[in-house]
Design an enzyme around this catalytic site. Structure first.
Site, PDB file in Angstrom:
ATOM      1  N   LYS A 197       0.789  -1.228   0.000  1.00  0.00           N
ATOM      2  CA  LYS A 197       0.000   0.000   0.000  1.00  0.00           C
ATOM      3  C   LYS A 197       0.825   1.285   0.000  1.00  0.00           C
ATOM      4  O   LYS A 197       0.336   2.340  -0.421  1.00  0.00           O
ATOM      5  CB  LYS A 197      -0.938   0.002   1.205  1.00  0.00           C
ATOM      6  N   SER A 474       0.175  -9.821  -0.808  1.00  0.00           N
ATOM      7  CA  SER A 474      -0.010  -8.380  -0.670  1.00  0.00           C
ATOM      8  C   SER A 474       0.299  -7.821   0.709  1.00  0.00           C
ATOM      9  O   SER A 474       0.486  -6.611   0.838  1.00  0.00           O
ATOM     10  CB  SER A 474      -1.449  -8.004  -1.048  1.00  0.00           C
TER      11      SER A 474
END
Length: 709
Positions: A197, A474
């Site tokens: 992110k 992720s």
């Protein structure tokens, strides 16, 4: 799905309706060139398998000392200047071979619209009519022609490597061997904030002006975006406030605060947190940094796609976790532009599948509620821009359940010794489901997880041999105490444990006969029983198995005759009655049984004044025995004939010893002998008969008498 060729980015004052497929205002020459580009993409140009020459090199890997070079004014010339080749391959001296068919071919309507515009425009004047812009003014700022892939320019020139690093693409040999395909793991869990992110957050903030950042930044996040914004703000020297749902793991909240940002907990999900954050931004004048629905955020995440293409010369599909859609939109914008034959497949949890439902409905769908186990993708509604890109570029969506996510966390740990968060393991779970179902995905089936072929009783067709799949790992921000649930459910998600409810006659020696029915060498993972009647006993037993087929065979042995059980209601298979067999129910897929029933087998044993029970009392012992095959059988065999089991609870927790709680109905005169026996079985055995935790809910009547079993 419509074509990827029409412009991805238009000036705000002249956005056209994407659904109509009409091109933006442009000169007839430009539109004619766009039509030619459409025909080129459909008929040739080379792909990774076409053409006579090698593909041009991709942009060099970034170093800590420099950022990726900026694009030239025109995306095609800029891509060439940085070593990016649009067709993925091609070149050479011979005629280019046609590329593999596109998953989203250019529609006839789009091509007709281009041709009509080239002939003079919709109004016959050569100019396209302006269309009122969408209500959300968050999107594209840079005018571009139909020939320009603005996202490719944005991604190649993204400013992410001041804070992010190029993450490795690691092999997963154990998982690859099991699946019969090569699995590669893109390790975004190794970023400084243990998640991808920070790429999008920093790219957007680094591109903002000093005046825009003067009042600080505000973001809403389930945790990982929050850490990215906090690190970006810390690096740029601006204040940051992060609004996070109250269900956010504490490890993520603490990490945000450790980077100097203010964490505000509000709402039960991301959308409630976002609404609060937007209100704070409006009141303070701070810049709101969205977690996914912004071109600069999407472009930042898209740098992962560039890295993939540098790191691997060829892969057949990339599997991407999907929440709001920013990650998959960015990766797809690169992969489908430079290597269009590669499949881009999203993966969502069954209880948070907003993108799948939106793509099937043809418009964004807002979910009434979402599950919070995979909190990093717990999004009620996907983004407007991310949905548009996914509609154009994403090939399919795979949906998985929580047990499959837990199994994927274990798979990654076994290959890398890294522990992913649930959302971070989605892609691996998706690859396993995709392979299991023969490439039949939820998007094409339109149903929840589970093979359509399997539902019809047919095996899934095998996928082509030698496939290579990339999973985007992720993130790895999870609470340590969540690992208890992950460990408990991983074997179920992998179909390595089956759970059965078995009804057996209430008589001495029946437990041993039950073990014989389960089969020689069976691995008992759980065994729960409580005496309740003089006729039947209900046993809850867990068995280690190799796969679902092996579980069906175990059920067949339990019911007699070796056959497989029939399907039952609420996630069970039922069998029994024949050849002296047991009545058995397969509860492996029964959510209530997995969450609650296994902990509720028990209660007070009823008093029975029948013959042969006078002077019998129930005693309770807690003990341990070595966790090795045959230990339970040896214990049962050593019991005296005058002792009856009234309670038994055992669960394999992965330790080196098995922990057992056992109740025995014994003649009062043999109470001391029971103590000696238990000490011989386990020197640390503890008599729990007087324990108040037992006396209140479990003790038989007045605690002195129980019916034999």
């Amino acid at each position: 799905m419509t074509a990827f060729v029409p412009a991805l980015c238009l000036p705000a004052q002249r956005r056209a309706s994407w659904a109509a497929g009409a091109p933006p205002a442009a000169s007839s020459q430009r539109v004619a060139a766009a039509a030619a580009a459409v025909r080129w993409r459909r008929g040739g140009g080379g792909s990774r398998g076409g053409g006579g020459g090698a593909a041009a090199p991709l942009p060099p890997a970034p170093s800590a000392a420099r950022r990726p070079p900026a694009m030239a004014a025109d995306a095609s010339s800029g891509a060439a200047a940085n070593g990016v080749v649009a067709g993925g391959g091609g070149g050479g001296g011979g005629e280019a071979s046609p590329p593999p068919p596109r998953v989203a071919p250019v529609s006839a309507a789009a091509e007709a619209a281009l041709a009509a515009a080239a002939a003079g425009g919709a109004d016959g004047t050569g100019a396209a009519a302006d269309t009122p812009p969408p209500s959300n003014e968050v999107y594209c700022y840079v005018p571009c022609s139909p020939l320009r892939n603005d996202y490719l320019e944005r991604i190649v020139s993204a400013r992410v490597y001041d804070v992010a690093k190029e993450t490795p693409l690691d092999a997963a040999p154990r998982l690859s061997a099991r699946l019969g395909a090569t699995v590669l793991l893109k390790r975004e869990d190794t970023q400084p904030v243990f998640s991808f992110k920070l790429r999008g957050a920093y790219n957007m903030m680094a591109r903002a002006s000093a005046d825009t950042l003067a009042s600080g930044v505000i973001a809403a996040s389930a945790g990982n975006h929050a850490q990215g914004v906090a690190l970006a703000a810390q690096t740029l020297g601006v204040p940051a406030t992060i609004v996070m749902p109250v269900v956010t793991p504490s490890i993520k909240v603490d990490a945000v605060r450790a980077r100097g940002a203010t964490a505000v907990l509000h709402g039960d999900n991301f959308d409630q947190a976002k609404a609060h954050a937007l209100g704070l931004a409006a009141a303070s004048g701070a810049l709101f940094v969205p977690p996914f629905d912004h071109p600069d955020v999407i472009a930042g995440q898209g740098t992962i796609g560039l890295e993939l293409l540098r790191q691997s010369s060829d892969f057949d599909a990339v599997f991407v976790p999907v929440g709001g859609g920013g990650l998959i939109a960015g990766i797809a914008a690169v992969v489908k532009r430079l290597r269009p034959s590669t499949r881009v497949i999203g993966v969502e949890p069954a209880d948070a599948d907003a993108m799948r439902r939106s793509l099937e409905a043809g418009h964004r769908v807002r979910l009434d509620r979402v599950g919070s186990f995979a909190d990093g993708v717990a999004v009620v509604e996907v983004g407007e821009e991310t949905y548009r890109l996914c509609r154009e570029l994403v090939d399919a969506i795979v949906v998985v359940d929580n047990d499959e996510i837990c199994a994927a966390i274990k798979d990654v740990f076994e290959d890398t010794r890294a522990i992913l968060e649930p959302a971070g393991a989605l892609a691996v779970a998706g690859i396993k489901a995709y392979v299991r179902d023969g490439g039949v995905t939820a998007a094409t089936r339109g149903v929840a997880p589970g093979s359509a072929a399997a539902a019809a009783g047919l095996p899934a067709p095998p996928l082509p041999a030698g496939q290579t799949y990339v999973a985007i790992n992720s993130g790895a921000n999870t609470n340590f105490d969540r690992l208890r649930y992950v460990s408990e459910r991983a074997e179920l998600g992998e179909r390595r444990e089956a759970i059965f409810a078995v009804t057996i006659p209430e008589r001495r020696g029946e437990f041993l006969r039950l073990l014989d029915a389960l089969g020689p060498g069976v691995n008992i993972t759980e065994f729960n029983y409580r005496y309740s009647s003089t006729t039947d006993a209900h046993v809850y037993v867990g068995v280690g198995v190799a796969n679902a087929t092996a579980a069906s065979r175990v059920l067949g042995r339990l019911v007699g005759g070796g056959g497989e059980g029939a399907a039952g209601a609420e996630g069970g298979h039922v069998g029994g009655g024949g050849s002296g067999g047991y009545v058995a129910l397969d509860l492996t897929d029964n959510e209530m049984a997995k969450l609650h029933l296994r902990h509720l087998v028990g209660g007070a044993a009823p008093l029975d004044s029948g013959a042969g029970t006078a002077g019998v009392r129930e005693v309770l012992y807690r003990f341990e025995f070595p966790e090795r095959p045959g230990a339970l059988r040896r214990f049962l065999t050593a019991l005296r004939a005058t002792w009856s089991i009234t309670l038994f609870h055992y669960r394999n927790h992965g330790a080196d010893v098995g922990r057992v709680l056992v109740g025995l109905a014994v003649p009062a005169a043999e109470t001391a002998a029971v103590g000696a026996f238990m000490s011989a079985v386990s020197p640390g055995a503890v008599d729990e008969t007087a324990n108040p935790a037992y006396q209140l809910p479990l003790a038989a009547g007045d605690g002195t008498k129980a019916a034999p079993a």
